[in-house]
Design an enzyme around this catalytic site. Sequence first.
Site, PDB file in Angstrom:
ATOM      1  CB  ALA A 107      -6.929  15.969 -20.212  1.00 39.46           C
ATOM      2  CB  CYS A 108      -9.235  20.862 -20.513  1.00 35.82           C
ATOM      3  SG  CYS A 108     -10.677  20.629 -19.470  1.00 35.82           S
TER       4      CYS A 108
END
Length: 162
Positions: free
Chosen positions: A111-112
């Site tokens: 997600a990063c």
Amino acid sequence: MSAAQQLATPDARALQADIEGPLFQMGVADGKWRLLALNWPHAVIEVSAAVGAFAFRFELSGFPAQPPTAQPWDAALNAPLAHDKWPRSRGGRVKDVFRTDWMGGSALYLACDRLTIQGHQNWVTQMPARLWKPGGSIVQYLEEIHVLLNSQDFAPTLVTPA
């Protein structure tokens, strides 16, 4: 653009300050990771694993306002890591993150990650703690990788990368 001009850009200066800062340097001192190369806008950073270590090539243009993106890297060949040498899973989250079928292996399924978050707007509500924090540190991404590579789910490859 010369190397000196490249490091004069705001994003390059932000990364330089980040890797010289206490969070990154504590990880270096703890043996979690180390910078292998910096050729803006790319940095190759090695992350220790339960067995061995893996290098990752980060693309960092726009850092820290824009998230980085990274892929497993063969530092000796200065090329993407062969898929058969990628971290393996015992059936948990490692297999979800280190997907050779995701974007041809050019990004981790995190997600990063800049490339992965595109098209995953549901992650804003499903996993807000794992999203890239604008103005944040490369350490956020490195910690995600380090935790996975040192988890019970990590299964060493048959040939351990350098």
